[in-house]
Design an enzyme around this catalytic site. Structure first.
Site, PDB file in Angstrom:
ATOM      1  N   ALA A   1      44.888  39.844  20.129  1.00 10.28           N
ATOM      2  CA  ALA A   1      45.652  39.187  19.505  1.00 10.28           C
ATOM      3  C   ALA A   1      47.214  39.404  20.782  1.00 10.28           C
ATOM      4  O   ALA A   1      47.427  39.648  21.062  1.00 10.28           O
ATOM      5  CB  ALA A   1      45.947  40.106  18.685  1.00 10.28           C
TER       6      ALA A   1
ATOM      7  N   ILE B   1      46.421  43.727  23.174  1.00 10.23           N
ATOM      8  CA  ILE B   1      47.709  43.069  22.728  1.00 10.23           C
ATOM      9  C   ILE B   1      47.535  42.186  24.099  1.00 10.23           C
ATOM     10  O   ILE B   1      47.259  42.204  25.560  1.00 10.23           O
ATOM     11  CB  ILE B   1      49.405  43.713  22.933  1.00 10.23           C
ATOM     12  CG1 ILE B   1      48.772  44.684  21.920  1.00 10.23           C
ATOM     13  CG2 ILE B   1      49.731  42.693  23.515  1.00 10.23           C
ATOM     14  CD1 ILE B   1      48.602  44.309  21.135  1.00 10.23           C
ATOM     15  N   LYS B   2      47.632  40.789  24.352  1.00  9.04           N
ATOM     16  CA  LYS B   2      47.550  39.605  24.723  1.00  9.04           C
ATOM     17  C   LYS B   2      48.852  38.861  25.379  1.00  9.04           C
ATOM     18  O   LYS B   2      50.061  38.846  24.631  1.00  9.04           O
ATOM     19  CB  LYS B   2      46.397  38.629  24.333  1.00  9.04           C
ATOM     20  CG  LYS B   2      46.550  37.491  25.107  1.00  9.04           C
ATOM     21  CD  LYS B   2      44.784  36.198  24.404  1.00  9.04           C
ATOM     22  CE  LYS B   2      44.434  35.647  24.985  1.00  9.04           C
ATOM     23  NZ  LYS B   2      43.494  34.845  24.369  1.00  9.04           N
ATOM     24  N   ILE B   3      49.229  38.709  26.492  1.00  6.30           N
ATOM     25  CA  ILE B   3      50.465  38.427  26.682  1.00  6.30           C
ATOM     26  C   ILE B   3      50.058  38.024  28.044  1.00  6.30           C
ATOM     27  O   ILE B   3      49.361  37.582  28.626  1.00  6.30           O
ATOM     28  CB  ILE B   3      50.775  40.399  27.902  1.00  6.30           C
ATOM     29  CG1 ILE B   3      51.129  41.501  27.156  1.00  6.30           C
ATOM     30  CG2 ILE B   3      52.199  39.869  28.681  1.00  6.30           C
ATOM     31  CD1 ILE B   3      51.956  41.623  25.871  1.00  6.30           C
TER      32      ILE B   3
END
Length: 217
Positions: A56, A84-86
């Site tokens: 996400a 967590i997509k960064i």
């Protein structure tokens, strides 16, 4: 080799999961906006469908804000599957380092060079996502980038996993797997294309026809 589905459509995810071939999902703001649903509700539902990682993405631009947003996502979506997509920026690298220290898994996205992949790995990223299709669009080789990153990580004994992203064709999937990507995240359309072959379809049709002709149906 792992296959993830790159979508926010829960029906596509359910069908792919029922096939037994995917073990994770990647999403992005565009995919979720396309579904016209609440972000948290959509991602939370996806985590109940697949057993593996669900990426996400944060939307903040400053590293500290990315960290806070990531913590908020994890607070509202209570799942061990969450990643967590960064984005691959200097601020994103700062966020990756902080989240890694907190024990939060990260997927650094929009990677277009080996240098970016190396920086993400050094910051502690769990995954890096090179975009094959977008590189091909500008006349560069996405598969060559996968090979280069895989070789670099192997030589340096880097544990960060490579997710081949921006997949356009079944050939991309096979090429990325052969080039050393541990994960390929593909659209539902490409997954369906991989299932079918005209000779398979013709063979099944012939078997059914012969079976009926023999009075065995």
């Amino acid at each position: 080799m792992e296959l993830f589905l790159d979508t926010a459509n829960v029906e596509e995810i359910r069908h792919a999961a029922d096939m037994g071939v995917i073990c994770g999902v990647t999403t992005n703001p565009s995919l979720i906006a396309r579904e016209g649903r609440d972000f948290y509700e959509t991602v939370a539902e996806i985590t109940t469908i697949v057993d593996g990682p669900v990426s996400a993405e944060v939307m903040s631009e400053k590293g500290a804000d990315m960290v806070r947003e990531a913590q908020e996502i994890r607070k509202k979506i209570k799942s061990d599957n969450l990643v967590i997509k960064i984005p691959m920026t200097a601020e994103g690298l700062h966020a990756v380092r902080e989240l890694t220290r907190m024990g939060i898994r990260t997927n650094v996205t929009l990677v277009f060079s080996s240098a970016q992949a190396l920086l993400a790995a050094c910051a502690g990223a769990t995954y890096v996502s090179p975009f094959l299709g977008r590189l091909d669009d500008i006349g560069e080789s996405g598969l060559e980038l996968i090979r280069e990153i895989a070789s670099l990580f192997a030589v340096q004994h880097i544990g960060t996993k490579i997710i081949a992203a921006s997949i356009r064709t079944p050939g991309h999937v096979i090429g990325a797997a052969a080039a050393g990507a541990q994960v390929v995240t593909l659209p539902y359309k490409v997954l369906c294309q991989m299932v079918h072959h005209p000779l398979t379809d013709a063979g099944i049709e012939r078997f059914v026809k012969d079976w009926k002709a023999a009075g065995l149906s």
